[in-house]
Scaffold this motif. Sequence first.
Motif, mmCIF file in Angstrom:
data_model
loop_
_atom_site.group_PDB
_atom_site.id
_atom_site.type_symbol
_atom_site.label_atom_id
_atom_site.label_comp_id
_atom_site.label_asym_id
_atom_site.label_seq_id
_atom_site.Cartn_x
_atom_site.Cartn_y
_atom_site.Cartn_z
ATOM 1 N N UNK A 134 0.816 -1.237 0.029
ATOM 2 C CA UNK A 134 -0.189 0.047 -0.047
ATOM 3 C C UNK A 134 0.717 1.143 -0.075
ATOM 4 N N UNK A 135 2.096 1.093 -0.795
ATOM 5 C CA UNK A 135 3.062 2.277 -0.587
ATOM 6 C C UNK A 135 3.239 2.976 -1.969
ATOM 7 N N UNK A 136 2.208 2.878 -2.757
ATOM 8 C CA UNK A 136 2.570 3.361 -4.218
ATOM 9 C C UNK A 136 2.689 4.955 -4.209
ATOM 10 N N UNK A 137 1.932 5.701 -3.352
ATOM 11 C CA UNK A 137 2.312 7.145 -3.408
ATOM 12 C C UNK A 137 3.769 7.379 -3.087
ATOM 13 N N UNK A 230 8.412 -2.334 6.438
ATOM 14 C CA UNK A 230 8.789 -1.551 5.272
ATOM 15 C C UNK A 230 7.476 -0.701 4.851
ATOM 16 N N UNK A 231 6.359 -1.374 4.320
ATOM 17 C CA UNK A 231 5.142 -0.868 3.936
ATOM 18 C C UNK A 231 4.755 0.320 4.866
ATOM 19 N N UNK A 232 4.719 0.086 6.129
ATOM 20 C CA UNK A 232 4.303 1.139 6.997
ATOM 21 C C UNK A 232 5.093 2.442 7.172
ATOM 22 N N UNK A 233 6.467 2.051 7.070
ATOM 23 C CA UNK A 233 7.525 3.237 6.992
ATOM 24 C C UNK A 233 6.935 3.961 6.083
ATOM 25 N N UNK A 236 4.149 6.202 6.214
ATOM 26 C CA UNK A 236 4.302 7.187 7.217
ATOM 27 C C UNK A 236 5.462 8.141 6.849
ATOM 28 N N UNK A 237 5.788 7.990 5.601
ATOM 29 C CA UNK A 237 6.814 9.026 5.117
ATOM 30 C C UNK A 237 8.310 8.776 5.314
ATOM 31 N N UNK A 238 8.393 7.480 5.902
ATOM 32 C CA UNK A 238 9.969 7.054 6.226
ATOM 33 C C UNK A 238 10.492 6.163 5.182
ATOM 34 N N UNK A 298 21.055 -7.309 -4.804
ATOM 35 C CA UNK A 298 20.873 -5.800 -4.742
ATOM 36 C C UNK A 298 19.350 -5.496 -5.332
ATOM 37 N N UNK A 299 19.208 -6.065 -6.666
ATOM 38 C CA UNK A 299 17.926 -5.686 -7.168
ATOM 39 C C UNK A 299 16.637 -6.324 -6.532
ATOM 40 N N UNK A 300 17.125 -7.427 -5.884
ATOM 41 C CA UNK A 300 16.048 -8.544 -5.018
ATOM 42 C C UNK A 300 15.521 -7.617 -3.886
ATOM 43 N N UNK A 301 16.397 -6.829 -3.139
ATOM 44 C CA UNK A 301 15.601 -6.196 -1.831
ATOM 45 C C UNK A 301 14.803 -4.986 -2.294
ATOM 46 N N UNK A 302 15.407 -4.564 -3.520
ATOM 47 C CA UNK A 302 14.545 -3.248 -4.229
ATOM 48 C C UNK A 302 13.280 -3.913 -4.903
ATOM 49 N N UNK A 303 13.173 -4.859 -5.465
ATOM 50 C CA UNK A 303 11.951 -5.280 -6.130
ATOM 51 C C UNK A 303 11.138 -5.741 -5.121
ATOM 52 N N UNK A 304 11.756 -6.832 -4.493
ATOM 53 C CA UNK A 304 10.454 -7.776 -3.604
ATOM 54 C C UNK A 304 10.368 -6.873 -2.245
ATOM 55 N N UNK A 305 11.063 -6.297 -1.595
ATOM 56 C CA UNK A 305 10.953 -5.727 -0.158
ATOM 57 C C UNK A 305 10.899 -4.015 -0.430
ATOM 58 N N UNK A 306 10.940 -3.509 -1.420
ATOM 59 C CA UNK A 306 11.000 -2.122 -1.749
ATOM 60 C C UNK A 306 11.642 -1.284 -0.962
#
Length: 635
Positions: A134-137, A230-233, A236-238, A298-306
């Motif tokens: 839910x972090x699209x914004x 991570x999603x909640x961060x 909340x703008x973190x 490196x891309x895995x953490x950006x792709x999968x965990x945002x």
Amino acid sequence: MQASPALVSSDDLYLFNTGQLFRAYRTFGAHLMEFDGQFGVRFVLWAPNAREVSVVGDFNDWQDSDRSVRLSPLGTTGVWVGFGPGLREGASYKYEIVNADGVRQLKSDPFGFQSELRPNTASVVTSLHHHAWHDRDWMDDKKKNPPYSKPMLIYEVHLGSWRMDAPEQFRNYEQLANELVDYVCSMGYTHIEVLPITEHPFDRSWGYQATGYYAATSRYGPPEGLMKLIDRCHRRGIGVLLDWVCGHFCKDDHGLRLFDGTALYESSDFRRAEKPLWGTLAFDFGKPQVQSFLLSNALFWLDVYHIDGLRVDAVASMIDMNFDKPESMRTLNRYGGTDDVEALHFLRKLNETVFHYYPESLMMAEDSSSYPAVTSPTYLGGLGFNYKWNMGWMNDMLRYMETDPAHRPSRHSLITFSLHYAFSENYVLPLSHDEVVHGKRSLLNKMPGNYNEKFANLRLFYGYWMTHPGKKLLFMGGEFGQFDEWKDYAGLDWSLLQYPLHDSMHRFVKDLNRMYLDTPALWESDHRQIGFEWIDVNNASQCMLSFQRMEQTSESPIITVCNFSRDKYPVYRVGVEKPGNYRLLLNSDRSDYGGSGYETPSLILAQNIPMHGKSHSIEVPVPALSILLWKSESA
């Protein structure tokens, strides 16, 4: 089941073996899928020197049997593949590898998405698609707003010891999604940087000696728990940064060491492979398959965990072939030098790859070397990071602050030298975990003087850190004056907040953070000389410094006055450019911050008296061991 060409594409095999399979995790490892009308798990493994490979696990009592999944080699690619019909999510497994000498060994999956809770070491069949993000914004916004002219205030956290009720009773990811995120927001931080959470066998390695590069540690719960954190961060703008260790790995038998009976992920030359300082093994960056493994990770953490970026650990040890090695282990590169050419090539390729897919990412080098152009683009000969930790500033400042104020005049250059190179790289000013362990003492306990002076010195230090050009990072506990060193086996000493000076320090840091966020002059031009100017840099005898920070859109500078001495100055004149009023933004000596409460007016009118090469000046009272910030209110 026999291997089938349909299980792995020839393109993936080619790209993997040429160092260009940037999302190898989609192919390698254990993947739930349907094949030939049956649901099960596809296993793909790189083990070019193995004689046989099988998958064993809790589904066959960990024994080679008819229920084992036999993997078959795909020609001469070095890759093995097999399909286990009927296997489901949650199955624990390892690869049973028979090496060239006929010796059997059990290995965890290098691409495993989850591991058993230590001390168990098996991999776990896992889907990473359960969490609905839910972090699209947040994800869209960071693409539009580059970080360079924005505030960046990073809270560095070891998840296991931020709060702990009893030994090894860790908060789980979902609890941290509430407690930690709420706390970070209340304190005004913009980012959390998490010490490595890749799976690791030994708690006290803090994650810096990993075995499971694709598995978020099970100490704090399942993968979807980390995704929720991570999603909640983000909601909340973190932002969330991950300490990423691509320089070396630990030697545990179930891990990458001698994976198929040979030096696969490490160099076969022990002088190149061994990291004697840490008891680990360096990756062989010259192997294309190792490049695919690490670049994909490196891309895995950006792709999968945002994840929003990576802080790459121990860059200095990667690029120097002989870093902390005895004479007997020293080697030279093919040009006769000591630069690790393969590691330098890998780091450039890493940053090119990450920024190709995620140009908005933060790629930070933890680099203590003097290697040039770390944050310059690779097409200009740089390493391609967009930030570098300023270890020189940190070391010089700590040496100065640990000095008794009576002896600081002779060390004045320690607090001014950094401005000679402050704009040569894009810097982060780190006050990290490395400075508060192994007998180095906490930041508060490094400060000289009596009890009250320790707090005054630390408030002054934080104020100078916040006003010095560069983004900021503070390790947890520093914000309330943790008195003991960081204890990784116990929670932070939150009980200290019941004591007035610690509570006051906490309030000061919170207000300091908020002032930083609200004051563009302190971050808009962090990487350009235009944003900083000394007013008086040479007053060593009084241990005084004054300088100004400028906003891009305003002609009203922020005037900073630092007094690193025990003397207070009822009258101290500082040159300013503008006539009119100057309002007090910060006074670290306020009584509610634990200071002396030395009377300082909130508004001062500049006088037409030239000083420090300026046409006007302000006359201010300066408390001992304090920092004052004044903002021009002139048009």
